[in-house]
Design a protein around this motif. Sequence first.
Motif, PDB file in Angstrom:
ATOM      1  N   SER A 112     -24.799 -39.707  -6.036  1.00 11.77           N
ATOM      2  CA  SER A 112     -24.125 -40.462  -4.991  1.00 11.77           C
ATOM      3  C   SER A 112     -23.249 -39.806  -4.070  1.00 11.77           C
ATOM      4  N   LEU A 113     -23.131 -39.757  -2.629  1.00 14.01           N
ATOM      5  CA  LEU A 113     -22.732 -38.908  -1.865  1.00 14.01           C
ATOM      6  C   LEU A 113     -21.597 -39.186  -1.575  1.00 14.01           C
ATOM      7  N   GLY A 114     -20.369 -38.139  -1.368  1.00 14.06           N
ATOM      8  CA  GLY A 114     -19.142 -38.255  -1.009  1.00 14.06           C
ATOM      9  C   GLY A 114     -18.123 -38.633  -1.767  1.00 14.06           C
ATOM     10  N   THR A 115     -16.771 -38.114  -1.652  1.00  9.39           N
ATOM     11  CA  THR A 115     -15.743 -38.104  -2.262  1.00  9.39           C
ATOM     12  C   THR A 115     -15.198 -39.729  -1.977  1.00  9.39           C
ATOM     13  N   PRO A 116     -14.867 -40.092  -1.087  1.00 17.35           N
ATOM     14  CA  PRO A 116     -14.365 -41.540  -0.871  1.00 17.35           C
ATOM     15  C   PRO A 116     -15.247 -42.624  -1.630  1.00 17.35           C
ATOM     16  N   THR A 117     -16.616 -42.364  -1.304  1.00 19.93           N
ATOM     17  CA  THR A 117     -17.414 -43.239  -1.866  1.00 19.93           C
ATOM     18  C   THR A 117     -17.313 -43.371  -3.476  1.00 19.93           C
ATOM     19  N   ASN A 118     -17.546 -42.009  -4.029  1.00 19.63           N
ATOM     20  CA  ASN A 118     -17.557 -41.887  -5.427  1.00 19.63           C
ATOM     21  C   ASN A 118     -16.200 -42.164  -6.070  1.00 19.63           C
ATOM     22  N   ASN A 126     -16.735 -46.000 -15.411  1.00 23.24           N
ATOM     23  CA  ASN A 126     -16.065 -45.589 -16.571  1.00 23.24           C
ATOM     24  C   ASN A 126     -15.790 -46.834 -17.225  1.00 23.24           C
ATOM     25  N   GLN A 127     -15.569 -48.108 -16.922  1.00 27.39           N
ATOM     26  CA  GLN A 127     -15.348 -49.339 -17.592  1.00 27.39           C
ATOM     27  C   GLN A 127     -16.455 -49.683 -17.946  1.00 27.39           C
ATOM     28  N   LYS A 128     -17.695 -49.559 -17.252  1.00 24.64           N
ATOM     29  CA  LYS A 128     -18.774 -50.157 -17.665  1.00 24.64           C
ATOM     30  C   LYS A 128     -19.737 -49.207 -18.428  1.00 24.64           C
ATOM     31  N   LYS A 129     -19.212 -48.049 -18.680  1.00 27.54           N
ATOM     32  CA  LYS A 129     -19.763 -46.900 -19.418  1.00 27.54           C
ATOM     33  C   LYS A 129     -21.272 -46.439 -18.888  1.00 27.54           C
ATOM     34  N   VAL A 130     -21.165 -46.396 -17.716  1.00 29.89           N
ATOM     35  CA  VAL A 130     -22.696 -46.052 -17.095  1.00 29.89           C
ATOM     36  C   VAL A 130     -22.376 -44.750 -16.397  1.00 29.89           C
ATOM     37  N   PRO A 131     -23.170 -43.819 -16.891  1.00 28.83           N
ATOM     38  CA  PRO A 131     -23.137 -42.371 -16.395  1.00 28.83           C
ATOM     39  C   PRO A 131     -23.282 -42.470 -14.996  1.00 28.83           C
ATOM     40  N   GLN A 132     -22.331 -41.433 -14.295  1.00 27.22           N
ATOM     41  CA  GLN A 132     -22.288 -41.093 -12.751  1.00 27.22           C
ATOM     42  C   GLN A 132     -22.534 -39.731 -12.738  1.00 27.22           C
ATOM     43  N   LEU A 133     -23.937 -39.345 -12.667  1.00 26.53           N
ATOM     44  CA  LEU A 133     -24.279 -37.908 -12.772  1.00 26.53           C
ATOM     45  C   LEU A 133     -24.711 -37.355 -11.247  1.00 26.53           C
ATOM     46  N   PHE A 134     -24.340 -35.897 -11.419  1.00 27.18           N
ATOM     47  CA  PHE A 134     -24.625 -35.266 -10.112  1.00 27.18           C
ATOM     48  C   PHE A 134     -23.911 -35.604  -9.082  1.00 27.18           C
ATOM     49  N   VAL A 135     -22.477 -36.042  -8.922  1.00 26.68           N
ATOM     50  CA  VAL A 135     -21.785 -36.629  -7.931  1.00 26.68           C
ATOM     51  C   VAL A 135     -21.871 -35.613  -6.730  1.00 26.68           C
ATOM     52  N   SER A 136     -22.352 -35.915  -5.752  1.00 24.63           N
ATOM     53  CA  SER A 136     -22.478 -34.958  -4.509  1.00 24.63           C
ATOM     54  C   SER A 136     -20.979 -35.133  -3.600  1.00 24.63           C
ATOM     55  N   THR A 137     -20.116 -34.564  -4.382  1.00 19.79           N
ATOM     56  CA  THR A 137     -18.682 -34.051  -3.708  1.00 19.79           C
ATOM     57  C   THR A 137     -18.413 -32.694  -4.213  1.00 19.79           C
ATOM     58  N   GLY A 138     -17.530 -31.959  -3.286  1.00 19.63           N
ATOM     59  CA  GLY A 138     -16.967 -30.830  -3.533  1.00 19.63           C
ATOM     60  C   GLY A 138     -15.527 -31.025  -4.076  1.00 19.63           C
ATOM     61  N   ALA A 139     -15.145 -32.213  -4.233  1.00 17.74           N
ATOM     62  CA  ALA A 139     -13.432 -32.263  -4.433  1.00 17.74           C
ATOM     63  C   ALA A 139     -13.313 -31.777  -5.659  1.00 17.74           C
ATOM     64  N   THR A 140     -12.144 -31.309  -6.072  1.00 21.25           N
ATOM     65  CA  THR A 140     -11.824 -30.788  -7.254  1.00 21.25           C
ATOM     66  C   THR A 140     -11.654 -31.705  -8.509  1.00 21.25           C
TER      67      THR A 140
END
Length: 173
Positions: A112-118, A126-140
């Motif tokens: 999924s693309l973007g810091t605000p959307t992710n 995290n609550q649903k325990k669903v992996p969020q892989l390869f988050v497309s954001t450069g935020a630290t």
Amino acid sequence: MKRITRRSILGRRAERPGAHGRAGACRKQYGPGVSDTEIKIGNTGPYSGPASSYGTIPKSMAAYYKMVNDQGGVNGRKINFMSYDDAYSPPKTVEQVRRLVEQDGVLLVAASLGTPTNSAIWNYMNQKKVPQLFVSTGATKWDDPKHHPGRWVAAQLPKRRPRLRSLHRGTQA
């Protein structure tokens, strides 16, 4: 007369699925989004809106998964890649990710693309325990477990600060 041995009994049980004393004991059980024939992967992308030029990323992912499926899938399982337009809008991303998790029953959400959307979906994932892989954001924050804990997220892009530092060093004379 045929002699009955432990091996012959176990052999007969292996020939008859479900004959292990408990109903369904042979049935394989997987988590949400995985079956013997399918793996469901979800994605949201900016097909419209201010970042629509990045909509080519999930389109290329769909093409890649089609190629994988055409070659037999992953260990015989076909990838069911579901991608919805979030228009690069955090509220729309939340809506579409809920659809992927609650209605479509995906195994994970990928790229999924973007810091605000992710950021908008991070707590929910995290609550649903669903992996969020390869988050497309450069935020630290995605690589900062002390201040942004989350066992269910993995970033894709390098952090901005080190990248900017290396760019800055390269331009100094």
